[in-house]
Write a protein that holds these residues in place. Structure first.
Motif, PDB file in Angstrom:
ATOM      1  N   ASP A 179       0.837  -1.193   0.000  1.00 46.65           N
ATOM      2  CA  ASP A 179       0.000   0.000   0.000  1.00 46.65           C
ATOM      3  C   ASP A 179       0.880   1.255   0.000  1.00 46.65           C
ATOM      4  O   ASP A 179       2.023   1.200   0.437  1.00 46.65           O
ATOM      5  N   ASP A 180       0.333   2.353  -0.485  1.00 45.81           N
ATOM      6  CA  ASP A 180       1.030   3.653  -0.442  1.00 45.81           C
ATOM      7  C   ASP A 180       2.423   3.535  -1.044  1.00 45.81           C
ATOM      8  O   ASP A 180       3.372   4.165  -0.563  1.00 45.81           O
ATOM      9  N   PHE A 181       2.555   2.715  -2.087  1.00 42.34           N
ATOM     10  CA  PHE A 181       3.883   2.442  -2.626  1.00 42.34           C
ATOM     11  C   PHE A 181       4.568   3.729  -3.080  1.00 42.34           C
ATOM     12  O   PHE A 181       3.984   4.559  -3.765  1.00 42.34           O
ATOM     13  N   ILE A 201      -0.070   2.189  -6.125  1.00 42.68           N
ATOM     14  CA  ILE A 201       0.539   3.517  -6.249  1.00 42.68           C
ATOM     15  C   ILE A 201      -0.181   4.500  -5.336  1.00 42.68           C
ATOM     16  O   ILE A 201      -1.401   4.658  -5.405  1.00 42.68           O
ATOM     17  N   ASP A 202       0.565   5.171  -4.482  1.00 42.80           N
ATOM     18  CA  ASP A 202      -0.035   6.095  -3.530  1.00 42.80           C
ATOM     19  C   ASP A 202      -0.772   7.229  -4.234  1.00 42.80           C
ATOM     20  O   ASP A 202      -0.339   7.719  -5.270  1.00 42.80           O
ATOM     21  N   ARG A 203      -1.868   7.659  -3.625  1.00 44.28           N
ATOM     22  CA  ARG A 203      -2.690   8.666  -4.289  1.00 44.28           C
ATOM     23  C   ARG A 203      -2.009  10.029  -4.385  1.00 44.28           C
ATOM     24  O   ARG A 203      -2.410  10.851  -5.203  1.00 44.28           O
ATOM     25  N   SER A 204      -0.989  10.280  -3.590  1.00 46.00           N
ATOM     26  CA  SER A 204      -0.289  11.561  -3.703  1.00 46.00           C
ATOM     27  C   SER A 204       0.391  11.690  -5.070  1.00 46.00           C
ATOM     28  O   SER A 204       0.526  12.793  -5.599  1.00 46.00           O
ATOM     29  N   ALA A 235      -3.718   1.845  -9.115  1.00 46.35           N
ATOM     30  CA  ALA A 235      -3.590   3.251  -8.721  1.00 46.35           C
ATOM     31  C   ALA A 235      -4.742   3.600  -7.790  1.00 46.35           C
ATOM     32  O   ALA A 235      -5.892   3.278  -8.078  1.00 46.35           O
ATOM     33  N   GLU A 236      -4.437   4.243  -6.680  1.00 43.56           N
ATOM     34  CA  GLU A 236      -5.506   4.660  -5.768  1.00 43.56           C
ATOM     35  C   GLU A 236      -5.679   6.174  -5.845  1.00 43.56           C
ATOM     36  O   GLU A 236      -4.818   6.884  -6.336  1.00 43.56           O
ATOM     37  N   GLY A 237      -6.831   6.652  -5.428  1.00 43.06           N
ATOM     38  CA  GLY A 237      -7.074   8.094  -5.417  1.00 43.06           C
ATOM     39  C   GLY A 237      -7.330   8.664  -6.800  1.00 43.06           C
ATOM     40  O   GLY A 237      -7.056   9.838  -7.055  1.00 43.06           O
TER      41      GLY A 237
END
Ligand code: C2E
Ligand code: CA
Ligand code: CA
Ligand code: CA
Length: 279
Positions: A179-181, A201-204, A235-237
């Motif tokens: 998570d939050d890679f 992939i972290d949403r940032s 991909a998140e976010g």
């Protein structure tokens, strides 16, 4: 004033008192939350970008306290981790998410995968493997439909027990994702030694892919890295069609984000499945 270091004094201000008071309030309310049945799980769909179909969901905890109202995870997960209460809460999350996923499968909505967040404290708990095995057995969920989300922080301290634990989890047949890679500080060397299936992939990074060349470079590199290592990448976010288009063009496998849906209560998630909604 409390002495912190040689030249550091920390003064308690009314704001800090307010903050520590709220902390104490949350901490004591948390102690009874599992027995009082105050937690619920929300589910956020994860979609295959190529087919546009829902292939899974992430279980995200929500806490409805009679006086505090809905407390977001950002305000209590950290406290639950520090106090160790996350072990009991996390066990509840795992069991509930697996039971719900199995119920949806039995209802004929297809075989989806449910992703559950695992905290560092749970990872360190002696009965993690036993607990995972018994949840799978009790709920009857086939392990390939469970994904455990880990963060890089788990791999930072002592790497050998982590490798061993991951292999034991993997031996149960579950999927493992990071998570939050990209936000952690660990070296990439663990990727080749750990039995990981998915990079998230972290949403940032996703937030600015259509505006910031550096974030574009990071995202395309993570996708390439994942594929070179034979891992799937999600991909998140994802909030806009531009972001989705970008991810599609660059071969990202799956997406999760407000663009398609926020995390939903079980009933509403089920409605998406009934309607067969997709991208
Ligand atoms: P996370 O694991 O990175 O979960 C994703 C968070 O991003 C969720 O916040 C989700 O609602 C939010 N999100 C999803 N799509 C979008 C989007 O398009 N835009 C934006 N801005 N945000 C989006 P949530 O549910 O508030 O959870 C926050 C964090 O709390 C999680 O971050 C996770 O670290 C932790 N958490 C939540 N549930 C659990 C749990 O059951 N166990 C543990 N250990 N941690 C949990
Ligand atoms: Ca997560
Ligand atoms: Ca995440
Ligand atoms: Ca994140």
């Amino acid at each position: 004033a409390k002495k912190l270091g040689r030249n550091n004094f920390q003064f308690y201000t009314p704001a800090m008192n307010e903050e520590s008071l709220e902390r104490v309030r949350i901490e004591s309310a948390l102690r009874n939350a599992v027995e009082r049945d105050e937690f619920v799980l929300y589910y956020q769909p994860q979609l295959d970008i190529k087919t546009g179909k829902i292939v899974g969901m992430e279980a995200l905890i929500r806490w409805q306290h009679p006086e505090l109202g809905t407390v977001p995870p950002g305000r209590f997960i950290g406290i639950a981790e520090e106090t160790g209460m996350i072990v009991q809460i996390g066990a509840w999350v795992l069991r509930s998410a697996c039971a719900q996923n199995k119920a949806w499968q039995d209802a004929g909505y297809g075989k989806l995968r449910v992703a559950v967040n695992l905290s560092a404290r749970q990872f360190g708990a002696a009965d993690l493997i036993e607990n995972l095995a018994s949840v799978l057995e009790d709920t009857g969920l086939e392990p390939e439909y469970l994904e455990i989300e880990l963060t890089e922080s788990l791999f930072m301290s002592d790497i050998t027990p982590a490798v061993d634990l991951l292999h034991r989890m993997k031996a149960l047949g579950v999927n493992l994702s990071i998570d939050d890679f990209g936000t952690g500080y660990s070296s990439l060397s663990y990727l080749s030694r750990f039995p990981i299936d998915v990079l998230k992939i972290d949403r940032s990074f996703v937030a600015d892919i259509t505006r910031d060349a550096n974030d574009e470079a990071i995202v395309t590199s993570i996708i390439a890295l994942a594929h070179n290592l034979k891992l799937a990448v999600i991909a998140e976010g994802v909030e806009t069609s531009e972001q989705l288009d970008y991810l599609r063009r660059h071969g990202c496998d799956e997406m999760q984000g407000y663009y398609f849906s926020r995390p939903l209560p079980a009933r509403e998630f089920e409605q998406l499945l009934i309607e067969g909604r997709g991208l």
